[in-house]
Scaffold this motif. Structure first.
Motif, PDB file in Angstrom:
ATOM      1  N   ASN A 272       0.865  -1.189  -0.109  1.00 19.18           N
ATOM      2  CA  ASN A 272      -0.024  -0.069   0.061  1.00 19.18           C
ATOM      3  C   ASN A 272       1.002   1.287   0.024  1.00 19.18           C
ATOM      4  O   ASN A 272       2.084   1.118  -0.190  1.00 19.18           O
ATOM      5  CB  ASN A 272      -1.042  -0.123   1.088  1.00 19.18           C
ATOM      6  CG  ASN A 272      -0.402  -0.433   2.420  1.00 19.18           C
ATOM      7  OD1 ASN A 272       0.745   0.201   2.705  1.00 19.18           O
ATOM      8  ND2 ASN A 272      -0.571  -1.656   3.082  1.00 19.18           N
ATOM      9  N   MET A 273       0.255   2.368   0.342  1.00 24.62           N
ATOM     10  CA  MET A 273       1.198   3.590   0.420  1.00 24.62           C
ATOM     11  C   MET A 273       2.269   3.709   1.354  1.00 24.62           C
ATOM     12  O   MET A 273       2.354   2.983   2.265  1.00 24.62           O
ATOM     13  CB  MET A 273       0.267   4.984   0.815  1.00 24.62           C
ATOM     14  CG  MET A 273      -0.895   4.994  -0.253  1.00 24.62           C
ATOM     15  SD  MET A 273      -2.118   6.144   0.528  1.00 24.62           S
ATOM     16  CE  MET A 273      -2.959   5.506   1.824  1.00 24.62           C
ATOM     17  N   GLY A 274       3.608   4.273   0.864  1.00 28.16           N
ATOM     18  CA  GLY A 274       4.491   4.208   1.954  1.00 28.16           C
ATOM     19  C   GLY A 274       4.248   5.812   2.523  1.00 28.16           C
ATOM     20  O   GLY A 274       3.449   6.561   2.277  1.00 28.16           O
ATOM     21  N   PRO A 275       5.040   6.216   3.718  1.00 28.70           N
ATOM     22  CA  PRO A 275       4.849   7.181   4.376  1.00 28.70           C
ATOM     23  C   PRO A 275       4.826   8.414   3.780  1.00 28.70           C
ATOM     24  O   PRO A 275       3.821   9.047   3.966  1.00 28.70           O
ATOM     25  CB  PRO A 275       6.010   7.163   5.504  1.00 28.70           C
ATOM     26  CG  PRO A 275       6.508   5.657   5.621  1.00 28.70           C
ATOM     27  CD  PRO A 275       6.274   5.111   4.022  1.00 28.70           C
ATOM     28  N   ALA A 298       8.646  -0.004   7.618  1.00 27.33           N
ATOM     29  CA  ALA A 298       8.466   1.443   7.330  1.00 27.33           C
ATOM     30  C   ALA A 298       8.425   2.095   8.543  1.00 27.33           C
ATOM     31  O   ALA A 298       8.183   1.625   9.682  1.00 27.33           O
ATOM     32  CB  ALA A 298       7.070   1.804   6.412  1.00 27.33           C
ATOM     33  N   ASN A 299       8.691   3.341   8.561  1.00 29.58           N
ATOM     34  CA  ASN A 299       9.041   4.175   9.552  1.00 29.58           C
ATOM     35  C   ASN A 299       7.911   5.061   9.872  1.00 29.58           C
ATOM     36  O   ASN A 299       7.586   6.160   9.152  1.00 29.58           O
ATOM     37  CB  ASN A 299      10.323   5.127   9.589  1.00 29.58           C
ATOM     38  CG  ASN A 299      10.675   5.815  10.641  1.00 29.58           C
ATOM     39  OD1 ASN A 299       9.949   5.720  11.826  1.00 29.58           O
ATOM     40  ND2 ASN A 299      11.537   6.844  10.815  1.00 29.58           N
ATOM     41  N   PRO A 300       6.922   4.677  10.921  1.00 28.74           N
ATOM     42  CA  PRO A 300       5.754   5.627  10.847  1.00 28.74           C
ATOM     43  C   PRO A 300       5.971   6.781  11.607  1.00 28.74           C
ATOM     44  O   PRO A 300       5.246   7.843  11.517  1.00 28.74           O
ATOM     45  CB  PRO A 300       5.057   4.825  12.375  1.00 28.74           C
ATOM     46  CG  PRO A 300       6.162   4.113  13.010  1.00 28.74           C
ATOM     47  CD  PRO A 300       7.055   3.648  11.840  1.00 28.74           C
ATOM     48  N   ALA A 301       7.427   7.176  12.192  1.00 30.34           N
ATOM     49  CA  ALA A 301       7.763   8.512  12.803  1.00 30.34           C
ATOM     50  C   ALA A 301       8.081   9.517  11.561  1.00 30.34           C
ATOM     51  O   ALA A 301       7.893  10.731  11.549  1.00 30.34           O
ATOM     52  CB  ALA A 301       9.059   8.577  13.455  1.00 30.34           C
ATOM     53  N   ALA A 302       8.528   8.784  10.188  1.00 29.55           N
ATOM     54  CA  ALA A 302       8.536   9.702   9.340  1.00 29.55           C
ATOM     55  C   ALA A 302       7.337  10.153   8.549  1.00 29.55           C
ATOM     56  O   ALA A 302       7.153  11.298   7.999  1.00 29.55           O
ATOM     57  CB  ALA A 302       9.385   8.856   8.115  1.00 29.55           C
ATOM     58  N   PHE A 303       6.480   9.070   8.854  1.00 33.02           N
ATOM     59  CA  PHE A 303       4.894   9.536   8.271  1.00 33.02           C
ATOM     60  C   PHE A 303       4.290  10.692   9.263  1.00 33.02           C
ATOM     61  O   PHE A 303       3.916  11.760   8.575  1.00 33.02           O
ATOM     62  CB  PHE A 303       3.918   8.361   8.373  1.00 33.02           C
ATOM     63  CG  PHE A 303       2.541   8.612   8.489  1.00 33.02           C
ATOM     64  CD1 PHE A 303       2.100   8.762   7.540  1.00 33.02           C
ATOM     65  CD2 PHE A 303       1.850   8.727   9.745  1.00 33.02           C
ATOM     66  CE1 PHE A 303       0.462   8.995   7.278  1.00 33.02           C
ATOM     67  CE2 PHE A 303       0.430   8.925   9.685  1.00 33.02           C
ATOM     68  CZ  PHE A 303      -0.128   9.117   8.488  1.00 33.02           C
ATOM     69  N   LYS A 304       4.703  10.639  10.470  1.00 24.84           N
ATOM     70  CA  LYS A 304       4.288  11.864  11.190  1.00 24.84           C
ATOM     71  C   LYS A 304       4.758  12.964  11.132  1.00 24.84           C
ATOM     72  O   LYS A 304       4.039  14.235  10.953  1.00 24.84           O
ATOM     73  CB  LYS A 304       4.568  11.291  12.756  1.00 24.84           C
ATOM     74  CG  LYS A 304       4.001  12.314  13.669  1.00 24.84           C
ATOM     75  CD  LYS A 304       4.216  11.736  15.382  1.00 24.84           C
ATOM     76  CE  LYS A 304       3.658  12.986  16.306  1.00 24.84           C
ATOM     77  NZ  LYS A 304       3.704  12.257  17.719  1.00 24.84           N
ATOM     78  N   ALA A 305       6.156  13.171  10.805  1.00 28.35           N
ATOM     79  CA  ALA A 305       6.757  14.225  10.419  1.00 28.35           C
ATOM     80  C   ALA A 305       6.307  14.815   8.992  1.00 28.35           C
ATOM     81  O   ALA A 305       6.212  15.942   8.772  1.00 28.35           O
ATOM     82  CB  ALA A 305       8.411  14.046  10.317  1.00 28.35           C
ATOM     83  N   GLN A 306       6.206  13.977   8.246  1.00 28.83           N
ATOM     84  CA  GLN A 306       5.604  14.497   6.980  1.00 28.83           C
ATOM     85  C   GLN A 306       3.951  14.978   6.998  1.00 28.83           C
ATOM     86  O   GLN A 306       3.536  15.599   5.837  1.00 28.83           O
ATOM     87  CB  GLN A 306       5.724  13.420   5.757  1.00 28.83           C
ATOM     88  CG  GLN A 306       7.153  13.041   5.405  1.00 28.83           C
ATOM     89  CD  GLN A 306       7.449  11.813   5.008  1.00 28.83           C
ATOM     90  OE1 GLN A 306       6.651  10.856   4.848  1.00 28.83           O
ATOM     91  NE2 GLN A 306       8.605  11.525   4.431  1.00 28.83           N
ATOM     92  N   VAL A 307       3.201  14.238   7.641  1.00 23.30           N
ATOM     93  CA  VAL A 307       1.873  15.100   8.081  1.00 23.30           C
ATOM     94  C   VAL A 307       2.163  16.217   8.438  1.00 23.30           C
ATOM     95  O   VAL A 307       1.323  17.114   8.150  1.00 23.30           O
ATOM     96  CB  VAL A 307       1.202  14.179   8.988  1.00 23.30           C
ATOM     97  CG1 VAL A 307      -0.326  14.743   9.327  1.00 23.30           C
ATOM     98  CG2 VAL A 307       0.723  12.957   8.373  1.00 23.30           C
TER      99      VAL A 307
END
Length: 321
Positions: A272-275, A298-307
């Motif tokens: 599915n989607m990456g961060p 995948a790194n959920p912290a990277a997702f959080k930073a990108q949100v």
């Protein structure tokens, strides 16, 4: 009923910590002095008896209290309030809960809190108004571990990290209703499963009302998941709208994914989607709260930073993997 344990002032916050009365002084639960992490999120620590369960609550006025989380103590209860950067003031208290109380995050609805208990990968449980609602359960051990049998089960699609017939058999009883995608319904039929008769098949765009819960199927598709085979779901609990993405890309029709209170978004970057894509997707649908899940390596912290924080979207990280 309660006595103050600690009051402290800092960073435009007044945090009054309360604990349950009735303990001897040495046994009384106490909040440690508040600390903030690098993202300006308040880190709560409650020193409490091992084995007890506590409900953490918050208030803006010391009159109206709302659930934050219910947690089991190992001598210390820790919780990060990820909403804290977005509000000017909050008060906190801890109430002792029943020893068998379900632990998890509280999601407010107009008909009482839903408690969200994450498990692993794509599986979680919503406990709301004495209903146990499971999403993509794949283990056969939930009941033996003390979790309730399901009243409702949502299955997004047929892949074995989302659908497991043995798990469904151990989790259901004669009253359980399943809401499933067309691909899952086909597997139940081919297995001649008795669960077929208690399953509601939804195509993208269709909806159903079960036990006071409104469920609408929305597209969930990408290179590995054909359009129409799987579902995302918009689940309405007491007026609160939850979006469960299933395995999808960001390029789906998002016209129905609106006014979302809490989103659960898959983001492993393989199935599915990456961060980065998931973060842009979340910024487009703008839920109030989002949980990244099904993230594998995948790194959920990277997702959080990108949100980011500019849209006021609260990102809650939990160990789904």
């Amino acid at each position: 009923m309660y006595r103050p344990c600690l009051a402290s002032l800092g960073a435009n916050w007044l945090a009054l910590m309360l604990c349950a009365a009735g303990f001897l002084p040495a046994q009384s639960p106490q909040f440690a002095r508040p600390r903030w992490n690098a993202e300006a999120e308040l880190q709560l620590e409650l020193q409490a008896a091992n084995g007890q369960r506590y409900q953490l609550q918050w208030s803006t006025n010391l009159v109206d209290w709302r659930g934050l989380a219910t947690a089991a103590s190992t001598g210390l209860v820790q919780h990060v309030d990820t909403a804290s950067p977005y509000v000017p003031q909050r008060f906190y208290r801890a109430l002792q809960a029943a020893t068998n109380a379900l632990t998890g995050d509280h999601i407010p609805t107009a008909q009482g809190d839903a408690i969200m208990r994450h498990f692993n990968h794509a599986t979680f449980l919503l406990w709301w108004n004495n209903l146990a609602i499971y999403v993509d359960p794949t283990a056969t051990t939930y009941v033996s571990q003390g979790y309730p049998r399901a009243n409702l089960i949502f299955v997004t699609h047929e892949h074995n990290d989302h659908y497991n017939l043995n798990a469904l058999n151990t989790l259901t009883n004669a009253q359980t209703v399943l809401v499933v995608s067309s691909s899952v319904y086909a597997l139940l039929v081919s297995a001649a499963s008795p669960l077929t008769n208690r399953s509601v098949r939804l195509l993208n765009g269709q909806s159903t009302e079960q036990m006071g819960v409104h469920v609408e199927a929305v597209p969930a598709t990408n290179d590995r998941h054909p359009l129409g085979a799987g579902n995302g779901y918009i689940v309405t609990l007491g007026g609160t709208r939850l979006y469960i993405s299933g395995d999808t890309s960001a390029s789906i029709d998002r016209s129905r994914i609106t006014n979302i209170d809490v989103a659960f978004v898959c983001c492993d970057g393989r199935y599915n989607m990456g961060p980065p894509e998931a973060a842009q997707f979340v910024r487009a649908i703008r839920p109030k709260v989002v949980y990244p899940y099904h993230y594998n390596q995948a790194n959920p912290a990277a997702f959080k930073a990108q949100v980011g924080r500019d849209l006021g979207i609260e990102v809650r990280l939990r160990p789904w993997e």
